[in-house]
Design an enzyme around this catalytic site. Structure first.
Site, short mmCIF file in Angstrom:
data_model
loop_
_atom_site.label_atom_id
_atom_site.label_comp_id
_atom_site.label_asym_id
_atom_site.label_seq_id
_atom_site.Cartn_x
_atom_site.Cartn_y
_atom_site.Cartn_z
N SER A 69 0.82 -1.21 0.00
CA SER A 69 0.00 0.00 0.00
C SER A 69 0.86 1.26 0.00
O SER A 69 1.97 1.28 0.52
CB SER A 69 -0.92 0.01 1.22
OG SER A 69 -1.75 -1.12 1.22
N1 SAH Z 1 -0.97 -4.72 4.06
C1 SAH Z 1 -0.15 -4.78 2.86
C2 SAH Z 1 -1.00 -4.63 1.61
C3 SAH Z 1 -1.11 -5.87 0.84
S1 SAH Z 1 -2.21 -5.80 -0.55
C4 SAH Z 1 0.92 -3.70 2.96
O1 SAH Z 1 1.36 -3.41 4.03
O2 SAH Z 1 1.35 -3.19 1.96
C5 SAH Z 1 -3.60 -6.70 0.06
C6 SAH Z 1 -3.37 -8.13 0.45
O3 SAH Z 1 -4.65 -8.68 0.79
C7 SAH Z 1 -2.81 -9.03 -0.64
O4 SAH Z 1 -1.60 -9.59 -0.20
C8 SAH Z 1 -3.89 -10.11 -0.83
O5 SAH Z 1 -3.37 -11.40 -1.08
C9 SAH Z 1 -4.59 -10.05 0.53
N2 SAH Z 1 -5.94 -10.61 0.57
C10 SAH Z 1 -6.94 -10.48 -0.35
N3 SAH Z 1 -8.03 -11.16 0.05
C11 SAH Z 1 -7.72 -11.73 1.26
C12 SAH Z 1 -8.43 -12.56 2.18
N4 SAH Z 1 -9.68 -12.98 1.96
N5 SAH Z 1 -7.80 -12.95 3.31
C13 SAH Z 1 -6.52 -12.57 3.57
N6 SAH Z 1 -5.80 -11.78 2.74
C14 SAH Z 1 -6.39 -11.37 1.60
#
Ligand code: SAH
Length: 218
Positions: A69
């Site tokens: 993010s």
């Molecule tokens: N928090 C991260 C952002 C990752 S992007 C950061 O610090 O940058 C969002 C993430 O959500 C992805 O890795 C994706 O695999 C995860 N995601 C999507 N659906 C999900 C679900 N149902 N359960 C757990 N993770 C999920």
């Protein structure tokens, strides 16, 4: 070799300080959030080839079609989640590479971070190990179900967008608790859910852009 390494360290310190200045200019006011963002080295969470861009205010690819993010949105969501208080016991859905979990760990008593893609969770585990944060627990699970075994949570933060608030997350929010999550499909907005003794209050906030929340694990 030594000089080169300290060079990278210095650059990262300067660009990190610039990132904090930019967050202030963008309206982040909570000093605790700014301090936590200043303390977490974002470059260790991104691919080596992109490390020089780690402190730009942009989302970066993580692999598996996911992104780390944008710093502003991480700061904004945590500021809204905190409302000036300690975060208490926090659930993060979508740990990705673990960056936001590391920021949360500095502001929360305990962080439970859930990720559905196993190899990403392995990356998060390796990244977070370098920072030795004793209060973060990572789980390979489908976050649409929350994390019943650790509920209730004082705060919940979701890093992927759903069409509507997953009911298990509503149920696992403690009374007095607060959740921040993106809602929608191609058009998304940030949504805040507060739980009081009388029920839930939903507030729609800024337009945002997140990867979709996907059910199941892989
Ligand atoms: N928090 C991260 C952002 C990752 S992007 C950061 O610090 O940058 C969002 C993430 O959500 C992805 O890795 C994706 O695999 C995860 N995601 C999507 N659906 C999900 C679900 N149902 N359960 C757990 N993770 C999920």
């Amino acid at each position: 070799m030594k000089r080169e390494l300290s060079g990278i360290g210095l650059t990262s310190q300067r660009t990190r300080a610039r990132m904090i200045e930019r967050l202030r200019e963008q309206g982040i006011r909570d000093e605790a959030v700014l301090a936590a963002m200043a303390a977490v080295p974002r470059h260790i969470f991104v691919e080596e080839a992109l490390a020089h861009r780690a402190y730009e205010d942009t989302a970066l690819p993580l692999g598996f079609q996911q992104t780390i993010s944008q710093p502003f949105i991480v700061a904004r969501m945590i500021e809204l989640l905190r409302v000036g208080r300690e975060l208490g016991k926090t659930l993060e859905i979508g740990a990705g590479c673990g960056y936001q979990a590391a920021v949360l760990a500095r502001l929360a008593r305990e962080v439970y971070a859930v990720e559905r893609i196993a190899p990403l969770l392995d990356k998060a585990r390796a990244n977070l190990r370098q920072l030795r944060l004793p209060n973060v627990r990572l789980k390979h699970a489908d976050g649409t179900q929350g994390l019943a075994q650790a509920a209730p949570f004082d705060t919940i933060i979701v890093a992927a967008a759903a069409a509507k608030v997953p009911p298990p997350l509503m149920a696992q929010l403690a009374p007095g608790g607060r959740m921040l999550l993106p809602l929608g499909g191609t058009e998304q907005c940030l949504c805040q859910v507060e739980r009081s003794a009388r029920g839930y209050v939903e507030t729609r906030l800024d337009p945002v852009r997140f990867v979709p929340l996907v059910a199941g694990v892989e």
